[in-house]
Design an enzyme around this catalytic site. Structure first.
Site, PDB file in Angstrom:
ATOM      1  N   SER A  64       0.788  -1.241   0.000  1.00  0.00           N
ATOM      2  CA  SER A  64       0.000   0.000   0.000  1.00  0.00           C
ATOM      3  C   SER A  64       0.818   1.288   0.000  1.00  0.00           C
ATOM      4  O   SER A  64       0.257   2.362  -0.226  1.00  0.00           O
ATOM      5  CB  SER A  64      -0.926   0.027   1.219  1.00  0.00           C
ATOM      6  OG  SER A  64      -2.029  -0.783   0.964  1.00  0.00           O
ATOM      7  N   LYS A  67       0.401   3.418  -2.993  1.00  0.00           N
ATOM      8  CA  LYS A  67      -0.786   4.254  -3.215  1.00  0.00           C
ATOM      9  C   LYS A  67      -0.453   5.747  -3.199  1.00  0.00           C
ATOM     10  O   LYS A  67      -1.115   6.538  -3.850  1.00  0.00           O
ATOM     11  CB  LYS A  67      -1.847   3.944  -2.143  1.00  0.00           C
ATOM     12  CG  LYS A  67      -2.441   2.550  -2.292  1.00  0.00           C
ATOM     13  CD  LYS A  67      -3.269   2.159  -1.077  1.00  0.00           C
ATOM     14  CE  LYS A  67      -3.840   0.761  -1.220  1.00  0.00           C
ATOM     15  NZ  LYS A  67      -4.447   0.266   0.019  1.00  0.00           N
ATOM     16  N   TYR A 189      -3.714  -2.491 -10.136  1.00  0.00           N
ATOM     17  CA  TYR A 189      -3.606  -2.358  -8.679  1.00  0.00           C
ATOM     18  C   TYR A 189      -2.693  -3.444  -8.085  1.00  0.00           C
ATOM     19  O   TYR A 189      -1.803  -3.153  -7.274  1.00  0.00           O
ATOM     20  CB  TYR A 189      -5.004  -2.422  -8.046  1.00  0.00           C
ATOM     21  CG  TYR A 189      -4.966  -2.398  -6.539  1.00  0.00           C
ATOM     22  CD1 TYR A 189      -4.690  -1.237  -5.837  1.00  0.00           C
ATOM     23  CD2 TYR A 189      -5.184  -3.567  -5.796  1.00  0.00           C
ATOM     24  CE1 TYR A 189      -4.623  -1.216  -4.444  1.00  0.00           C
ATOM     25  CE2 TYR A 189      -5.129  -3.563  -4.412  1.00  0.00           C
ATOM     26  CZ  TYR A 189      -4.839  -2.384  -3.743  1.00  0.00           C
ATOM     27  OH  TYR A 189      -4.773  -2.378  -2.372  1.00  0.00           O
ATOM     28  N   TYR A 240      -4.527   3.858   8.057  1.00  0.00           N
ATOM     29  CA  TYR A 240      -5.886   3.326   8.228  1.00  0.00           C
ATOM     30  C   TYR A 240      -6.437   3.647   9.610  1.00  0.00           C
ATOM     31  O   TYR A 240      -6.376   4.793  10.035  1.00  0.00           O
ATOM     32  CB  TYR A 240      -5.907   1.811   7.924  1.00  0.00           C
ATOM     33  CG  TYR A 240      -5.061   1.488   6.738  1.00  0.00           C
ATOM     34  CD1 TYR A 240      -5.433   1.961   5.480  1.00  0.00           C
ATOM     35  CD2 TYR A 240      -3.877   0.795   6.852  1.00  0.00           C
ATOM     36  CE1 TYR A 240      -4.640   1.724   4.375  1.00  0.00           C
ATOM     37  CE2 TYR A 240      -3.077   0.549   5.739  1.00  0.00           C
ATOM     38  CZ  TYR A 240      -3.469   1.013   4.516  1.00  0.00           C
ATOM     39  OH  TYR A 240      -2.691   0.789   3.434  1.00  0.00           O
ATOM     40  N   VAL A 258       1.329  -3.756   3.726  1.00  0.00           N
ATOM     41  CA  VAL A 258       1.311  -5.068   4.378  1.00  0.00           C
ATOM     42  C   VAL A 258       2.551  -5.922   4.065  1.00  0.00           C
ATOM     43  O   VAL A 258       2.683  -7.025   4.596  1.00  0.00           O
ATOM     44  CB  VAL A 258       0.010  -5.883   4.088  1.00  0.00           C
ATOM     45  CG1 VAL A 258      -1.200  -5.261   4.746  1.00  0.00           C
ATOM     46  CG2 VAL A 258      -0.187  -6.120   2.610  1.00  0.00           C
TER      47      VAL A 258
HETATM   48  N1  GLN Z   1      -2.326  -5.348  -1.856  1.00  0.00           N
HETATM   49  C1  GLN Z   1      -2.826  -5.203  -0.511  1.00  0.00           C
HETATM   50  C2  GLN Z   1      -4.343  -5.320  -0.490  1.00  0.00           C
HETATM   51  O1  GLN Z   1      -4.977  -4.757  -1.311  1.00  0.00           O
HETATM   52  C3  GLN Z   1      -2.385  -3.882   0.043  1.00  0.00           C
HETATM   53  C4  GLN Z   1      -2.893  -3.623   1.451  1.00  0.00           C
HETATM   54  C5  GLN Z   1      -1.907  -2.885   2.309  1.00  0.00           C
HETATM   55  O2  GLN Z   1      -0.711  -2.857   2.087  1.00  0.00           O
HETATM   56  N2  GLN Z   1      -2.415  -2.325   3.392  1.00  0.00           N
HETATM   57  O3  GLN Z   1      -4.895  -5.961   0.324  1.00  0.00           O
END
Ligand code: GLN
Length: 304
Positions: A64, A67, A189, A240, A258
């Site tokens: 993430s 992003k 994505y 988050y 993650v």
């Molecule tokens: N690719 C992961 C997902 O969409 C990314 C989530 C993350 O890093 N928080 O679940």
């Protein structure tokens, strides 16, 4: 004078004895293979000096954290109605939460939760002929490092098991907030999340957010007003439902993934990254959060 090297080494040493290092993101099977013993940190000061400790040159999955970079690309393009399609408020929910999207009629709370990032992917697909190549090119330019690449095994792994993201994309599509094919948006994505990067490269990629929009080798620029907005979003939405905790403990804008990476920055001063693959229950790197708290406490450097 702050002795940065000693501080980084102390943090690494203190955390090396931690028994509970969190759990790897096993919902993406490729990430489940990563050893939680890994730990690395890199610090890049804006005066040109840099410091590192541990496995700072071992590549990991950006997830993430990507992003923020796709969002920077989208905001720079400007010729689209971005703010009609995604908000700027913290969600107070996990990154893959869906019911808020239904309540709020398909407009994601912010670009750093999964649904928001999917809308950004959709915008980039509409704007760019080859979005996957363009994103890779953008990160390579930011870091001045042509060796950076996608880990296609990780992308495929999430493609097979990312059921919540399939649900998210379909829900967005049902509200008319995706213009392109669901499968095309998800493919982009999953690839952006599967970009592989190490701590040093991650600092270089985020350098322009600390340096008023000018990247480490001067080649890529982002307008000041966009940098201000992106840093504000990282502070309020970068973690988050743990964004408040990160601001409270660390006091810097930042972003987690993650894969266990976290990057954070102090405008005009430094960019810092940490990688420790074990996650806490909110999906943020457990030791990474602790390491950054120790860093801003020991150096007394934060935005507050
Ligand atoms: N690719 C992961 C997902 O969409 C990314 C989530 C993350 O890093 N928080 O679940």
């Amino acid at each position: 004078m702050i002795d940065y090297q000693t501080i980084l080494d102390e943090i690494q040493h203190e955390l090396s004895t931690c028994e509970h290092r969190g759990k790897v993101a096993s919902y993406i099977p490729e990430l489940a293979k990563i050893d939680t013993a890994n730990f690395g940190m890199h610090l890049q000061l804006l005066n040109g000096k840099s410091y590192h400790t541990g496995r700072s040159k071992t590549p990991f999955s950006i997830q993430s954290i990507s992003k923020v970079l796709t969002f920077a690309m989208a905001i720079a393009l400007q010729n689209h109605n971005l703010w009609e399609r995604v908000g700027v408020e913290p969600s107070g929910n996990p990154f893959n939460h869906l019911s808020l999207l239904e309540q709020e009629k398909g407009i994601p709370r912010n670009p750093f939760i999964n649904t928001g990032a999917l809308v950004i992917c959709d915008i980039l697909i509409s704007e760019l002929e080859h979005p996957k190549e363009a994103f890779l090119d953008f990160v390579r330019k930011l870091t001045n490092d042509p060796s950076i690449n996608y880990n296609t095994a990780v992308a495929k792994s999430e493609q097979r098991t990312g059921f919540k993201n399939f649900a998210a994309a379909n829900l967005l599509k049902s509200f008319g907030n995706l213009k392109n094919d669901v499968s095309e948006v998800l493919d982009f994505y999953f690839h952006q999340c599967a970009l592989e990067i190490n701590c040093k490269q991650l600092c270089n990629a985020f350098y322009f957010f600390a340096n008023n929009g000018v990247c480490i080798n001067n080649s890529t620029h982002l307008k000041d007003q966009h940098v201000k907005r992106i840093n504000a979003l990282m502070l309020t939405c970068g973690f988050y439902d743990e964004a408040g905790e990160f601001a409270f403990e660390v006091g810097l804008p930042g972003k987690s993934g993650v894969g266990g990476g976290i990057v954070a920055l102090l405008p005009d001063e430094f960019v810092i990254s940490v990688w420790s693959p074990g996650l806490n229950e909110k999906g943020n790197s457990k030791l990474g959060m602790m390491a950054l708290e120790m860093f801003t406490t020991k150096t007394e450097l934060s935005i507050f």
